[in-house]
Design a protein around this motif. Structure first.
Motif, PDB file in Angstrom:
ATOM      1  N   THR A 194      10.834  -2.289 -34.361  1.00  0.00           N
ATOM      2  CA  THR A 194      11.808  -2.748 -33.375  1.00  0.00           C
ATOM      3  C   THR A 194      12.908  -1.716 -33.181  1.00  0.00           C
ATOM      4  N   THR A 236      10.652  -4.998 -29.187  1.00  0.00           N
ATOM      5  CA  THR A 236      10.995  -5.960 -30.217  1.00  0.00           C
ATOM      6  C   THR A 236       9.716  -6.545 -30.791  1.00  0.00           C
ATOM      7  N   SER A 261       8.484  -9.309 -33.260  1.00  0.00           N
ATOM      8  CA  SER A 261       8.969 -10.495 -33.950  1.00  0.00           C
ATOM      9  C   SER A 261       8.035 -11.667 -33.698  1.00  0.00           C
TER      10      SER A 261
END
Length: 121
Positions: free
Chosen positions: A90, A118, A120
């Protein structure tokens, strides 16, 4: 005027893939080195991958075997295929080009505006 336009960032789950692309346009005679760096919050910007005009590629140890950089010299583009992404990937990813300006013959180092990646769940 020369600009770098990046695309392809976004949100992906761990283990997923993303592809970043960058196109250089404008008053360019030639591009020497072209590649990608990234900067995570609170950390310094680091090189991810760089490709010379001859096609030699240098990768950061942290991405070897997972990321693949490629370059199209005719179109002045560079891409980064990112596989097996991890949360530690990230960051804001920046395209970079060392180019020779067409009218002046001078060498410049240019950075794109950055694209957020990102990773996640």
């Amino acid at each position: 005027q020369v600009q770098l336009v990046e695309s392809g960032g976004g949100l992906v789950q761990p283990g997923g893939s993303l592809r970043l692309s960058c196109a250089a346009s404008g008053n360019i005679f030639s591009i020497n080195k072209m590649g990608w760096s990234r900067q995570a919050p609170g950390k310094q910007r680091e090189l991810v991958a760089a490709i010379t005009s001859g096609g030699r590629i240098n990768y950061a140890d942290s991405v070897k075997g997972r990321f693949t950089a490629s370059r199209d010299n005719a179109r002045n583009t560079v891409s980064l295929q990112m596989n097996s992404l991890k949360p530690e990937d990230t960051a804001v990813y920046y395209c970079n080009a060392d180019f020779v300006q067409a009218d002046s013959g001078l060498l410049y180092d240019l950075w794109g505006q950055g694209t957020q990646v990102t990773v996640s769940s």
